[in-house]
Design an enzyme around this catalytic site. Structure first.
Site, mmCIF file in Angstrom:
data_model
loop_
_atom_site.group_PDB
_atom_site.id
_atom_site.type_symbol
_atom_site.label_atom_id
_atom_site.label_comp_id
_atom_site.label_asym_id
_atom_site.label_seq_id
_atom_site.Cartn_x
_atom_site.Cartn_y
_atom_site.Cartn_z
ATOM 1 N N ARG A 1 -12.996 2.023 -12.123
ATOM 2 C CA ARG A 1 -14.203 1.459 -12.719
ATOM 3 C C ARG A 1 -15.478 1.878 -11.995
ATOM 4 O O ARG A 1 -16.563 1.568 -12.444
ATOM 5 C CB ARG A 1 -14.112 -0.069 -12.683
ATOM 6 C CG ARG A 1 -12.929 -0.577 -13.457
ATOM 7 C CD ARG A 1 -12.931 -2.070 -13.527
ATOM 8 N NE ARG A 1 -12.122 -2.635 -12.459
ATOM 9 C CZ ARG A 1 -11.533 -3.817 -12.529
ATOM 10 N NH1 ARG A 1 -11.704 -4.565 -13.587
ATOM 11 N NH2 ARG A 1 -10.821 -4.270 -11.544
ATOM 12 N N LYS B 1 3.396 -3.437 -7.822
ATOM 13 C CA LYS B 1 3.659 -4.869 -7.830
ATOM 14 C C LYS B 1 2.328 -5.622 -7.941
ATOM 15 O O LYS B 1 1.303 -5.018 -7.676
ATOM 16 C CB LYS B 1 4.387 -5.284 -6.562
ATOM 17 C CG LYS B 1 3.597 -4.966 -5.290
ATOM 18 C CD LYS B 1 4.025 -5.782 -4.127
ATOM 19 C CE LYS B 1 3.564 -7.221 -4.261
ATOM 20 N NZ LYS B 1 3.482 -7.892 -2.964
ATOM 21 N N ASP C 1 8.860 -0.811 -5.597
ATOM 22 C CA ASP C 1 9.077 -1.827 -4.586
ATOM 23 C C ASP C 1 9.119 -1.044 -3.284
ATOM 24 O O ASP C 1 10.096 -0.354 -3.009
ATOM 25 C CB ASP C 1 10.406 -2.564 -4.816
ATOM 26 C CG ASP C 1 10.523 -3.739 -3.875
ATOM 27 O OD1 ASP C 1 10.383 -3.528 -2.652
ATOM 28 O OD2 ASP C 1 10.726 -4.878 -4.332
ATOM 29 N N HIS C 2 8.051 -1.107 -2.519
ATOM 30 C CA HIS C 2 7.951 -0.135 -1.420
ATOM 31 C C HIS C 2 9.023 -0.359 -0.347
ATOM 32 O O HIS C 2 9.305 0.535 0.434
ATOM 33 C CB HIS C 2 6.542 -0.092 -0.823
ATOM 34 C CG HIS C 2 6.225 -1.190 0.135
ATOM 35 N ND1 HIS C 2 5.819 -2.435 -0.261
ATOM 36 C CD2 HIS C 2 6.246 -1.226 1.491
ATOM 37 C CE1 HIS C 2 5.616 -3.185 0.805
ATOM 38 N NE2 HIS C 2 5.862 -2.486 1.887
ATOM 39 N N LYS D 1 11.838 2.398 2.227
ATOM 40 C CA LYS D 1 12.062 2.395 3.677
ATOM 41 C C LYS D 1 13.453 2.965 3.975
ATOM 42 O O LYS D 1 14.433 2.539 3.375
ATOM 43 C CB LYS D 1 11.936 0.969 4.237
ATOM 44 C CG LYS D 1 10.513 0.405 4.135
ATOM 45 C CD LYS D 1 10.431 -0.970 4.778
ATOM 46 C CE LYS D 1 9.143 -1.685 4.406
ATOM 47 N NZ LYS D 1 7.995 -1.348 5.241
ATOM 48 N N ASP E 1 5.165 -13.018 -3.386
ATOM 49 C CA ASP E 1 4.631 -11.829 -2.716
ATOM 50 C C ASP E 1 5.731 -11.015 -2.024
ATOM 51 O O ASP E 1 5.669 -9.789 -1.987
ATOM 52 C CB ASP E 1 3.580 -12.280 -1.691
ATOM 53 C CG ASP E 1 2.858 -11.108 -1.042
ATOM 54 O OD1 ASP E 1 2.362 -10.241 -1.790
ATOM 55 O OD2 ASP E 1 2.784 -11.058 0.205
ATOM 56 N N HIS F 1 10.765 -7.722 -2.582
ATOM 57 C CA HIS F 1 11.314 -6.995 -1.437
ATOM 58 C C HIS F 1 12.600 -7.623 -0.899
ATOM 59 O O HIS F 1 13.584 -6.940 -0.644
ATOM 60 C CB HIS F 1 10.299 -6.934 -0.292
ATOM 61 C CG HIS F 1 8.943 -6.443 -0.708
ATOM 62 N ND1 HIS F 1 8.772 -5.409 -1.589
ATOM 63 C CD2 HIS F 1 7.698 -6.832 -0.363
ATOM 64 C CE1 HIS F 1 7.472 -5.189 -1.761
ATOM 65 N NE2 HIS F 1 6.802 -6.037 -1.036
ATOM 66 N N LYS G 1 4.081 -15.176 7.171
ATOM 67 C CA LYS G 1 2.952 -14.549 7.864
ATOM 68 C C LYS G 1 2.653 -15.357 9.124
ATOM 69 O O LYS G 1 3.092 -16.501 9.251
ATOM 70 C CB LYS G 1 1.734 -14.534 6.948
ATOM 71 C CG LYS G 1 2.000 -13.722 5.667
ATOM 72 C CD LYS G 1 0.779 -13.012 5.189
ATOM 73 C CE LYS G 1 1.020 -12.241 3.914
ATOM 74 N NZ LYS G 1 1.264 -10.807 4.110
HETATM 75 C C1 BG6 Z 1 3.366 -6.358 0.403
HETATM 76 C C2 BG6 Z 1 2.829 -7.752 0.401
HETATM 77 O O1 BG6 Z 1 4.116 -6.116 -0.755
HETATM 78 O O2 BG6 Z 1 4.175 -6.164 1.546
HETATM 79 C C3 BG6 Z 1 2.047 -8.029 1.678
HETATM 80 O O3 BG6 Z 1 1.981 -7.947 -0.723
HETATM 81 C C4 BG6 Z 1 2.885 -7.697 2.887
HETATM 82 O O4 BG6 Z 1 1.626 -9.385 1.730
HETATM 83 C C5 BG6 Z 1 3.499 -6.315 2.769
HETATM 84 O O5 BG6 Z 1 2.046 -7.771 4.012
HETATM 85 C C6 BG6 Z 1 4.475 -6.072 3.888
HETATM 86 O O6 BG6 Z 1 4.900 -4.746 3.872
HETATM 87 P P1 BG6 Z 1 5.447 -4.036 5.172
HETATM 88 O O7 BG6 Z 1 5.884 -2.701 4.696
HETATM 89 O O8 BG6 Z 1 4.296 -3.959 6.135
HETATM 90 O O9 BG6 Z 1 6.547 -4.886 5.699
#
Ligand code: BG6
Length: 497
Positions: free
Chosen positions: A46, A154, A183-184, A188, A241, A246, A347
Site C-alpha cells: 500500500r 499465518k 508454518d515456519h 526448522k 499465536d 507451530h 513469552k
Molecule cells: C511467530 C509468533 O509465529 O513465532 C511470534 O507469531 C513468535 O509471537 C515466533 O515470537 C517465534 O518464532 P521462533 O522461530 O523465534 O521460535
C-alpha cells in the site's frame, strides 16, 4: 531438485516480514546459488514507493540484511537488489489489478521468468481471500503458461469456522495443490529431524509408544515479550499465536505413524490422522483441569524494569489474553493410549528454548533400589532451538563398590556438523515452494484438524468467567499453578539442565 525460472510477487512488501525474513532469505539463496537463472521479485503493497525506494528499504538500508547474511561485497548485493521491483496497489489494495497483471507480464517478458509465479501473501489475513479473488479475476491463477502458486502466511484463521471459511474462499480461486500455508517451524531443521530420528533409525521407533513412554513434554519459551506487536497479539494470545500452529505441528510429527514414503501427501496424510486422534476436550471440568493460562506482570530483572503485558503498547489494560498457555492432553489411538502430553508455550521466560522431551518409563523391575537413579530418568530430548541437537539421558554405574547409579548424557549437537550451513527456516521453505514441494507446508485438512482441537479451549477460556488468568513475573518459568497440571511427575523439566 529443479528450480524453474520464476517470479515471486510479495503482497505486504513494505511490511516487517519482508525486510526481516523474506529478503535476507532470498539473498542467502542467491548467494548459495539456489535461485534459478531468471528470477525476479515484485514487491506489492500500500506504500507509494519506487523500485529504487523499495530496494533501499529492504536491501541498501536494511539492518536485517546486514544482520542475517554472510559477508558479501557491495557489488554482489547491488546485483541482487536489481532483481527487486515494486508496484503500489493503493491504500486498500484496491488499485486496479489490471496494472498488476500488466506489470507481471512486462517483468516476465523482460526477465524470462517463464510465466511461473508465486504469490506470497504477507498481508493482514482479512485480505487473503480478496487478493486471491482479484488475482483470479485477472486470470493470474491460471496455469496455461507456467505454474502459479500461492503462499499464505499465518495466522491461518482465528477459529475453526474462520479457518474453514478461509479454506473455502481460497479454494474458489486456487486449487489445493497451488496453495502453500506457511508454518515456519516446519522449516526448522530440527523439526524435520524429528522424522529422521524416528524413521531413519531402528533404535528409537520400537520404543516410541505407550509401552515404553511415560509422558511427553514440550516446552516453547521465549525470553522476549510481545515487542511491537501488542495490537495483533492481544487479539490472538499464545494459544492461537504458537500452539494451534507451530506446537501442534511438532506434536503431529512426534505422534504420527510411519508414512509409507517421504512424499508430501504420504507425510501429510499421517499428520492429519495424528491430529485427528487428539482427544478433544469438551466438558468444563476437563477443560478446567487440563488447561492453564497466564500473563506476564510488571517485574524487575537485574535492575531493569520490564513492563507487564497489560501495559504494553496496543494491549487493552484489562486484557485477559494469555502470554502463557499450558495444556495437558491425550492421544486416542493404539500407540498413545493413556500417555499424557504436556505442552507449554510462553513469552518472558528465563530463556529462549524449544524442546521435546520423551520421558521413558522406569524399568519394570528395579534391582538397584537405592541406586540414586530416579524413576523415569531415561529421557530423549529433541532440542529444537537453540543449541539444536538430540540429547539422551541415561544412568551409568558410579565406579566403586555397590551399585550407585549416576545420570550421564549422550548428546549430539548440530553445531558439530561444522561443514553444513543450516538453512534458516524461511530460506528452506521459500526454496521448497519454488520447487513445488509442499511437504513442509500445512494442508487444509491439517490446519482444520488443529483448530478442531484448539477451538473448545478458546471458547472455554473466553466464555467461562471462572477461568483464571494467572500472573507471572518476567524471567520465571510461568505461574506455579502450572505445576499442578503435571502433578505426580515432579516438575516441568528445566531446559537449562
Ligand atoms: C511467530 C509468533 O509465529 O513465532 C511470534 O507469531 C513468535 O509471537 C515466533 O515470537 C517465534 O518464532 P521462533 O522461530 O523465534 O521460535
Amino acid at each position: 531438485n529443479k528450480t524453474d525460472n520464476q517470479m515471486l510477487v510479495i503482497f505486504g512488501a513494505s511490511g516487517d516480514l519482508t525486510a526481516r525474513k523474506l529478503v535476507p532469505a532470498l539473498f542467502n539463496l542467491y548467494q548459495g546459488r539456489h535461485l534459478p537463472e531468471n528470477f525476479t521479485v515484485l514487491g506489492v503493497s500500500r506504500s507509494d514507493l519506487t523500485d529504487d525506494d523499495f530496494r533501499k528499504k529492504v536491501v541498501g538500508q536494511s539492518k536485517y540484511l546486514e544482520e542475517n547474511i554472510k559477508e558479501s561485497d557491495a557489488a554482489f548485493i547491488d546485483r541482487f537488489a536489481e532483481k527487486l521491483f515494486y508496484e503500489d496497489l493503493g491504500k486498500e489494495y484496491d488499485t486496479s489489478y489490471e496494472n498488476l497483471r500488466k506489470r507481471i507480464f512486462d517483468l516476465d517478458k523482460a526477465h524470462g521468468t517463464g510465466g511461473n509465479v508465486i504469490f506470497y501473501l504477507s498481508t493482514p489475513p482479512s485480505l487473503y481471500e480478496i487478493i486471491a479473488k482479484n488475482l483470479a479475476d485477472q486470470g493470474l491463477n491460471e496455469e496455461k503458461r507456467g505454474w502459479k502458486r500461492l503462499i499464505v502466511e499465518k495466522p491461518f484463521g482465528y477459529s475453526l469456522a474462520s479457518a474453514k471459511a478461509l479454506n473455502e474462499g481460497l479454494h474458489r480461486y486456487f486449487k489445493e495443490s497451488q496453495i502453500y500455508r506457511i508454518d515456519h517451524y516446519l522449516g526448522k531443521e530440527t523439526v524435520q529431524n524429528l522424522l529422521v530420528t524416528r524413521f531413519a533409525n531402528s533404535i528409537f521407533e520400537p520404543l516410541w509408544n505407550r509401552n515404553y513412554i511415560h509422558h511427553v513434554e514440550i516446552t516453547n519459551a521465549e525470553s522476549g515479550g510481545v515487542e511491537k506487536r501488542g495490537g495483533y497479539y492481544d487479539k490472538s494470545g499464545a494459544l492461537r499465536d504458537m500452539f494451534q500452529n507451530h506446537l501442534l505441528q511438532i506434536v503431529s510429527l512426534v505422534i504420527m505413524e510411519p508414512p509409507i514414503g517421504a512424499g508430501p501427501d504420504e507425510i501429510r496424510n499421517e499428520k492429519v490422522k495424528a491430529l485427528k486422534s487428539l482427544r478433544i476436550m469438551r466438558d468444563d471440568e476437563t477443560l478446567h483441569n487440563n488447561t492453564i493460562k497466564a500473563q506476564y506482570i510488571a517485574s524487575v530483572i537485574n535492575g531493569e524494569k520490564i513492563k507487564g503485558y497489560r501495559d504494553e503498547e496496543g494491549v487493552d489494560p484489562e486484557s485477559n489474553t494469555e502470554t502463557y498457555a499450558a495444556i495437558k492432553f491425550f492421544v486416542d489411538n493404539w500407540r498413545w493410549a493413556d500417555v499424557p502430553f504436556y505442552v507449554r508455550t510462553a513469552k518472558r521466560m528465563p530463556t529462549k528454548v524449544t524442546e521435546v522431551v520423551i520421558h521413558f518409563k522406569s524399568p519394570h523391575h528395579q534391582i538397584f533400589k537405592d541406586s540414586g537413579m530416579n524413576n523415569k530418568d531415561n529421557k530423549l530430548i529433541i532440542r529444537i532451538q537453540p543449541d539444536e541437537g538430540i540429547l539422551i539421558k541415561f544412568g551409568v554405574k558410579v565406579p566403586g563398590q555397590g551399585f550407585k547409579v549416576e545420570r550421564a548424557n549422550l548428546d549430539f549437537y548440530y553445531s558439530s556438523l561444522v561443514e553444513n550451513h543450516v538453512m534458516e527456516a524461511y530460506e528452506r521453505l521459500l526454496l521448497d515452494a519454488m520447487q513445488g514441494d509442499a511437504t513442509l507446508y500445512a494442508r487444509a485438512d491439517e490446519v482444520e484438524a488443529a483448530w478442531e482441537f484448539v477451538d473448545p479451549i478458546l471458547d472455554y477460556w473466553k466464555n467461562n468467567k471462572d477461568v483464571k488468568t494467572y500472573g507471572y513475573s518476567a524471567g520465571v518459568w510461568g505461574p506455579t499453578n502450572a505445576d499442578e497440571l503435571i502433578e505426580g511427575l515432579g516438575m516441568w523439566r528445566n531446559p537449562s539442565e
